[in-house]
Motif scaffolding. Structure first.
Motif, PDB file in Angstrom:
ATOM      1  N   ALA A 148       6.469  16.602 -18.201  1.00 25.18           N
ATOM      2  CA  ALA A 148       5.959  16.185 -16.878  1.00 25.18           C
ATOM      3  C   ALA A 148       5.366  14.781 -16.964  1.00 25.18           C
ATOM      4  O   ALA A 148       5.601  13.941 -16.085  1.00 25.18           O
ATOM      5  N   ALA A 149       4.600  14.494 -18.042  1.00 24.80           N
ATOM      6  CA  ALA A 149       3.992  13.180 -18.188  1.00 24.80           C
ATOM      7  C   ALA A 149       5.049  12.103 -18.395  1.00 24.80           C
ATOM      8  O   ALA A 149       4.987  11.010 -17.817  1.00 24.80           O
ATOM      9  N   SER A 150       6.050  12.409 -19.208  1.00 24.14           N
ATOM     10  CA  SER A 150       7.118  11.449 -19.471  1.00 24.14           C
ATOM     11  C   SER A 150       7.922  11.158 -18.194  1.00 24.14           C
ATOM     12  O   SER A 150       8.279  10.014 -17.912  1.00 24.14           O
ATOM     13  N   ARG A 190      -0.057  15.990 -15.019  1.00 16.98           N
ATOM     14  CA  ARG A 190      -1.004  16.994 -15.507  1.00 16.98           C
ATOM     15  C   ARG A 190      -2.123  16.366 -16.325  1.00 16.98           C
ATOM     16  O   ARG A 190      -2.539  16.867 -17.374  1.00 16.98           O
ATOM     17  N   ASN A 191      -2.589  15.209 -15.811  1.00 17.22           N
ATOM     18  CA  ASN A 191      -3.720  14.475 -16.389  1.00 17.22           C
ATOM     19  C   ASN A 191      -3.483  14.037 -17.835  1.00 17.22           C
ATOM     20  O   ASN A 191      -4.437  13.703 -18.543  1.00 17.22           O
ATOM     21  N   PHE A 192      -2.229  14.041 -18.282  1.00 21.11           N
ATOM     22  CA  PHE A 192      -1.853  13.587 -19.635  1.00 21.11           C
ATOM     23  C   PHE A 192      -2.615  14.350 -20.729  1.00 21.11           C
ATOM     24  O   PHE A 192      -2.881  13.818 -21.816  1.00 21.11           O
ATOM     25  N   SER A 193      -2.945  15.583 -20.458  1.00 22.63           N
ATOM     26  CA  SER A 193      -3.666  16.413 -21.451  1.00 22.63           C
ATOM     27  C   SER A 193      -2.716  17.421 -22.080  1.00 22.63           C
ATOM     28  O   SER A 193      -1.699  17.786 -21.479  1.00 22.63           O
ATOM     29  N   ASN A 194      -3.092  17.853 -23.333  1.00 18.83           N
ATOM     30  CA  ASN A 194      -2.295  18.861 -24.056  1.00 18.83           C
ATOM     31  C   ASN A 194      -0.813  18.473 -24.098  1.00 18.83           C
ATOM     32  O   ASN A 194       0.074  19.265 -23.752  1.00 18.83           O
ATOM     33  N   LEU A 195      -0.541  17.265 -24.536  1.00 20.98           N
ATOM     34  CA  LEU A 195       0.851  16.802 -24.577  1.00 20.98           C
ATOM     35  C   LEU A 195       1.640  17.422 -25.726  1.00 20.98           C
ATOM     36  O   LEU A 195       2.857  17.214 -25.811  1.00 20.98           O
ATOM     37  N   ASP A 196       0.930  18.149 -26.615  1.00 17.28           N
ATOM     38  CA  ASP A 196       1.688  18.853 -27.656  1.00 17.28           C
ATOM     39  C   ASP A 196       2.495  19.987 -27.058  1.00 17.28           C
ATOM     40  O   ASP A 196       3.457  20.473 -27.646  1.00 17.28           O
ATOM     41  N   ASP A 197       2.123  20.390 -25.816  1.00 14.92           N
ATOM     42  CA  ASP A 197       2.933  21.367 -25.101  1.00 14.92           C
ATOM     43  C   ASP A 197       4.143  20.662 -24.516  1.00 14.92           C
ATOM     44  O   ASP A 197       4.028  19.606 -23.898  1.00 14.92           O
ATOM     45  N   GLU A 198       5.288  21.246 -24.705  1.00 15.68           N
ATOM     46  CA  GLU A 198       6.538  20.581 -24.318  1.00 15.68           C
ATOM     47  C   GLU A 198       6.623  20.360 -22.795  1.00 15.68           C
ATOM     48  O   GLU A 198       7.068  19.300 -22.343  1.00 15.68           O
ATOM     49  N   ASP A 199       6.174  21.330 -22.006  1.00  8.69           N
ATOM     50  CA  ASP A 199       6.222  21.187 -20.552  1.00  8.69           C
ATOM     51  C   ASP A 199       5.301  20.059 -20.081  1.00  8.69           C
ATOM     52  O   ASP A 199       5.666  19.264 -19.194  1.00  8.69           O
ATOM     53  N   ASN A 200       4.102  20.033 -20.663  1.00  7.82           N
ATOM     54  CA  ASN A 200       3.169  18.982 -20.266  1.00  7.82           C
ATOM     55  C   ASN A 200       3.706  17.603 -20.621  1.00  7.82           C
ATOM     56  O   ASN A 200       3.597  16.653 -19.827  1.00  7.82           O
ATOM     57  N   ASN A 243       0.825  -1.213   0.000  1.00  7.97           N
ATOM     58  CA  ASN A 243       0.000   0.000   0.000  1.00  7.97           C
ATOM     59  C   ASN A 243       0.856   1.257   0.000  1.00  7.97           C
ATOM     60  O   ASN A 243       0.509   2.260  -0.639  1.00  7.97           O
ATOM     61  N   VAL A 244       1.978   1.206   0.709  1.00  8.59           N
ATOM     62  CA  VAL A 244       2.896   2.349   0.716  1.00  8.59           C
ATOM     63  C   VAL A 244       3.453   2.577  -0.691  1.00  8.59           C
ATOM     64  O   VAL A 244       3.492   3.713  -1.200  1.00  8.59           O
ATOM     65  N   GLN A 245       3.881   1.504  -1.357  1.00 14.01           N
ATOM     66  CA  GLN A 245       4.440   1.633  -2.703  1.00 14.01           C
ATOM     67  C   GLN A 245       3.384   2.082  -3.711  1.00 14.01           C
ATOM     68  O   GLN A 245       3.657   2.888  -4.605  1.00 14.01           O
ATOM     69  N   ARG A 246       2.178   1.581  -3.573  1.00 15.63           N
ATOM     70  CA  ARG A 246       1.098   1.981  -4.475  1.00 15.63           C
ATOM     71  C   ARG A 246       0.788   3.469  -4.307  1.00 15.63           C
ATOM     72  O   ARG A 246       0.576   4.192  -5.293  1.00 15.63           O
ATOM     73  N   ALA A 247       0.758   3.948  -3.049  1.00 16.09           N
ATOM     74  CA  ALA A 247       0.495   5.364  -2.818  1.00 16.09           C
ATOM     75  C   ALA A 247       1.586   6.237  -3.429  1.00 16.09           C
ATOM     76  O   ALA A 247       1.298   7.292  -4.027  1.00 16.09           O
ATOM     77  N   GLU A 248       2.837   5.804  -3.321  1.00 14.18           N
ATOM     78  CA  GLU A 248       3.937   6.569  -3.943  1.00 14.18           C
ATOM     79  C   GLU A 248       3.791   6.592  -5.455  1.00 14.18           C
ATOM     80  O   GLU A 248       4.036   7.622  -6.110  1.00 14.18           O
ATOM     81  N   MET A 249       3.392   5.490  -6.036  1.00 11.18           N
ATOM     82  CA  MET A 249       3.239   5.394  -7.480  1.00 11.18           C
ATOM     83  C   MET A 249       2.130   6.319  -7.984  1.00 11.18           C
ATOM     84  O   MET A 249       2.296   7.056  -8.981  1.00 11.18           O
ATOM     85  N   LEU A 250       0.996   6.306  -7.302  1.00 12.68           N
ATOM     86  CA  LEU A 250      -0.108   7.174  -7.705  1.00 12.68           C
ATOM     87  C   LEU A 250       0.241   8.645  -7.507  1.00 12.68           C
ATOM     88  O   LEU A 250      -0.201   9.510  -8.282  1.00 12.68           O
ATOM     89  N   GLU A 251       1.030   8.920  -6.488  1.00 12.92           N
ATOM     90  CA  GLU A 251       1.459  10.306  -6.282  1.00 12.92           C
ATOM     91  C   GLU A 251       2.348  10.775  -7.434  1.00 12.92           C
ATOM     92  O   GLU A 251       2.244  11.931  -7.872  1.00 12.92           O
ATOM     93  N   ARG A 252       3.188   9.911  -7.953  1.00 12.97           N
ATOM     94  CA  ARG A 252       4.033  10.278  -9.083  1.00 12.97           C
ATOM     95  C   ARG A 252       3.192  10.508 -10.348  1.00 12.97           C
ATOM     96  O   ARG A 252       3.431  11.437 -11.121  1.00 12.97           O
ATOM     97  N   LEU A 253       2.208   9.656 -10.559  1.00 16.20           N
ATOM     98  CA  LEU A 253       1.343   9.832 -11.739  1.00 16.20           C
ATOM     99  C   LEU A 253       0.484  11.081 -11.631  1.00 16.20           C
ATOM    100  O   LEU A 253       0.042  11.620 -12.657  1.00 16.20           O
ATOM    101  N   SER A 254       0.249  11.547 -10.409  1.00 19.67           N
ATOM    102  CA  SER A 254      -0.552  12.763 -10.259  1.00 19.67           C
ATOM    103  C   SER A 254       0.181  14.005 -10.747  1.00 19.67           C
ATOM    104  O   SER A 254      -0.434  15.050 -10.947  1.00 19.67           O
ATOM    105  N   THR A 255       1.482  13.905 -10.972  1.00 20.33           N
ATOM    106  CA  THR A 255       2.262  15.043 -11.455  1.00 20.33           C
ATOM    107  C   THR A 255       2.289  15.112 -12.985  1.00 20.33           C
ATOM    108  O   THR A 255       2.962  15.970 -13.555  1.00 20.33           O
TER     109      THR A 255
END
Length: 771
Positions: free
Chosen positions: A613-615, A600-610, A586-598
């Motif tokens: 962050a997703a990559s 930016r919802n995988f939207s507007n990936l044509d923007d270099e910053d977005n 559960n600790v590892q899963r929470a860390e993993m989901l916290e990383r995916l939360s950064t």
């Protein structure tokens, strides 16, 4: 006065009432005069404290004469009253009542006389230090005062004066007795700041001086004790003495083997008890040493202080004849024994007998010597009357050696087990199906105490049954790593049970089982230690399945009949290991989901910053999985390892699928970027399922990823849709029968198509085909 009595006796049968009445009134006036003079004298002597002894003897003689005349007159009157009963009842009754009052007054005067004589004798013998006689005279004076209090109409001021005098003189006597006691029983003690360690008690000494006295065949010390007993102060004095004796002599001798006691006789000065140093390497005294030292102290006290003087027996007989506190004074040893025994025996048990309990079952037979010594010790105390009764805690403790041996052995096992459990868990050993714990050689269940037991099977019979029913790999642990300390812990359990089998005491066998089961761990948060913790608990649970059955035929009843099993502990250990590892997941899963939360919802990936962050979020998830794989490789069993990695990877791709499905508009560039990110997971995710990369045979687990990752096929279909055209999507849907339809609902697929493609007729046609 005598002629008056003669005339009364010489009367011919009838007394003249007027003459008799006059004479009685005259006698009454004389009695009252005597009473006033005596009371005035007593008041001046004990209340007003005036020297007024003149005429006391004459008054006492006069009182005696009056008493004799009253007795003669009373007898004569009683004779006349019987002769003239019908004619003079009333007159003679009044006369008799008046004579009785006069008799009462004379009796009070006699008690006053006895009080005065007792107090005079008390002062005389007190000056001569005849303390026993002084105490007796004081008690006589008290009895006289108590008799006066019993008469109604007594002079209250006079009684208060007598009571006050008694109180003052009793305190005076007790003060003298206490002063003599301090002089005859002298303590030399270390200061309270110095009573730390054995050496501080070397300054302890007790000087017992008998002292001289004018009493025949009595020492001053015994007379002081007897007088204290008569006055009811003996219990208090002996209680204070016992407290000092325990604190500074008895307890130190019991607790410190380096201390000894020495008794010396000093000519003309008495006996000296002193604490001396004795060189010894022992940390605790043996029971024999303790009993010898304690008996020497108590025998010395019995001889020189409590019961060794001839006066004790005459003193006890005298007290018995007087009917006073007989139970207290039969022997003073009883008093001292009652005061010191409980605390002294408790100290002997916890400071001596506890450490004399054998540490090996082979030494139990030798302990009978200690039991015999304890019996002799108590016998000696009973002979000196320090101890009464047949059953004591000290002897019971020594006789219950089997129980205490089992308890001590189990404590040692628990201490050793706790030391192993608190040692470093990082030191691990590899366990394979061929790993075995060395079971000590057990006795034949058909021999010894178990010989002839009905229904007892030989080990060969158990082996034949197992061979018929079980395979060679039954109850074998999978390959994994456990803490070296846990393996040692199980070896300790086997050794303990083996010794219990060889022990003749059922207590030891039963408590050994309890001690073996007393293992627990705390939950850990570090990934590596959590995996080791999981394996440790499963390893213990595995051996608990068979541990009791291995030893059951060799244990005493009722353990051999099925009570000696640990199967009921297995679920608890399994649950403990599972909870620890699940908490880590559960600790590892929470860390993993916290990383995916950064991301930016995988939207507007044509923007270099977005896109960056997703990559980064995806790469961190892959790195976390690889790191855990490295930590857990070669630690967890293969199936547990794959389930754990599959659970974490499934959580990651489930979160990714959810975020992509929530997008309302996905451009061509966004779709391409999403495809690249998802393809990274598809390519690198299965690599974490290879527990041992150097073994190519384990690559099969990479092919079985969908078994451990429930959303794996769904994720792969989503990746295909991200780069497919409308026709390819419709074909994979295949009217709700294709692979795409097995993973997504029609509404989810329509929503995804609307996000990927613009609103055209071709899209509308495709949407109508998604049913």
């Amino acid at each position: 006065m005598a002629s008056f009595v003669t005339e009364v006796l010489a009367s011919s049968g009838k007394l003249e009432k007027e003459d008799l009445t006059g004479k009685i009134n005259k006698l009454s006036r004389k009695v009252e005069d005597a009473k006033e003079e005596v009371c005035d004298m007593i008041n001046k002597r004990y209340n007003e404290f005036l020297p007024c002894m003149q005429g006391a003897e004459a008054l006492l003689g006069q009182a005696e004469d009056l008493s004799k005349e009253i007795d003669i007159l009373k007898s004569c009157i009683e004779t006349e009253v019987h002769q003239n009963l019908h004619t003079a009842v009333t007159e003679y009754a009044k006369l008799k009542q008046q004579l009785e009052r006069n008799t009462t007054v004379i009796a009070m005067l006699r008690h006053l006389e006895e009080f005065h004589l007792a107090m005079e004798e008390f002062h005389r013998v007190l000056l001569e230090k005849k303390y026993v006689n002084a105490a007796k005279q004081l008690e006589k004076a008290r009895d006289s005062a108590d008799s006066l209090k019993a008469w109604k109409g007594s002079e209250l001021p006079l009684l208060r004066a007598l009571s006050s005098e008694l109180t003052v003189q009793r305190e005076n006597l007790i003060y003298h007795l206490g002063d003599e006691w301090k002089r005859l029983a002298v303590w030399k003690l270390p200061s309270s700041k110095e009573t730390k360690g054995a050496m501080s008690f070397l300054k302890t000494e007790l000087h017992l001086t008998l002292g001289g006295t004018k009493e025949p065949q009595q020492s001053l010390l015994s007379c002081v004790l007897q007088a204290l007993a008569i006055q009811g102060e003996l219990q208090h004095k002996i209680k204070l003495f016992s407290q000092v004796l325990l604190k500074y002599i008895l307890k130190p001798l019991i607790m410190y083997p380096s201390l000894n006691v020495e008794v010396s006789e000093q000519q003309g000065e008495g006996t000296v008890l002193s604490i001396q140093s004795a060189e010894t390497p022992e940390e605790h005294s043996s029971p024999s040493q303790v009993y010898t030292k304690v008996l020497l102290v108590l025998k010395t006290l019995h001889t020189h202080l409590l019961g060794g003087h001839p006066c004790i027996y005459s003193w006890s007989l005298h007290i018995y004849l007087l009917g006073a506190v007989w139970g207290l004074l039969v022997v003073l040893s009883v008093i001292l024994g009652d005061l010191v025994w409980q605390e002294m025996s408790h100290c002997i048990i916890h400071e001596c007998l506890l450490y004399s309990i054998p540490t090996d079952s082979s030494q139990l037979e030798q302990y009978n010597v200690v039991i015999k010594e304890t019996e002799e010790f108590e016998k000696s105390l009973k002979e000196m009357q320090y101890l009464e009764g047949d059953s004591t805690e000290l002897l019971k403790y020594a006789q219950d050696v089997n129980c205490h041996f089992a308890s001590k052995k189990c404590k040692d096992v628990i201490v050793a087990a706790r030391k192993l459990m608190t040692s470093e868990m990082h030191n691990t050993v590899k366990i394979t199906p061929d790993s075995r714990l060395s079971v000590p050689k057990l006795p034949n269940p058909g021999s010894g105490d178990n010989k002839g037991k009905q229904g007892a099977k030989k080990p060969e019979a158990y082996m034949l049954e197992n061979e018929k029913q079980l395979g060679a790999r039954t109850l074998c642990l999978p390959v994994c790593r456990i803490s070296e300390s846990v393996q040692q812990l199980m070896e300790l359990a086997l050794h303990t049970l083996s010794e219990a089998v060889g022990s003749s005491t059922q207590w030891y066998a039963l408590m050994s089982l309890s001690a073996t089961a007393g293992v627990t761990y705390n939950l850990l948060k570090f990934p590596h230690l959590a995996a080791v913790q999981h394996n440790n608990c499963m390893y213990i649970a595995h051996h608990l399945l068979t541990l009791g059955h291995q030893f059951r035929p060799h244990l005493p009843d009722p353990l051999s009949k099925g009570a000696a099993t640990f199967v009921d502990l297995v679920p608890g250990f399994r649950k403990l290991g599972a909870q620890c590892f699940l908490a880590q997941l559960n600790v590892q899963r929470a860390e993993m989901l916290e990383r995916l939360s950064t991301a930016r919802n995988f939207s507007n990936l044509d923007d270099e910053d977005n896109y960056s962050a997703a990559s980064k979020a995806v790469r961190q998830v892959i790195h976390q999985l690889k790191r855990l794989g490295t930590v857990w490789q070669d630690v967890l069993p293969v199936n547990i390892y794959c389930k754990a990695m599959g659970t974490l990877l499934n959580s990651a791709i489930s979160e990714l699928i959810a975020k992509i499905m929530m997008l309302e508009d996905i451009s061509t560039e966004d779709g391409e970027h999403l495809h690249i990110l998802c393809q990274t997971i598809i390519e690198e995710g299965p690599l974490v399922f290879i527990p041992l990369p150097d073994e190519h045979k384990n690559k099969k687990y990479q092919e079985e990823v969908p078994v451990y990752v429930k959303k794996w096929i769904t994720f792969k279909e989503l990746v295909i849709v991200l780069r497919a055209n409308l026709q390819e999507i419709v074909d994979r849907w295949a009217e709700g029968k294709g692979p795409l339809a097995l993973e997504f609902s029609s509404s989810e697929m329509k929503s995804l198509i609307r996000a990927l493609f613009q609103n055209t007729e071709r899209r509308a046609v495709a949407l109508t085909k998604i049913k």
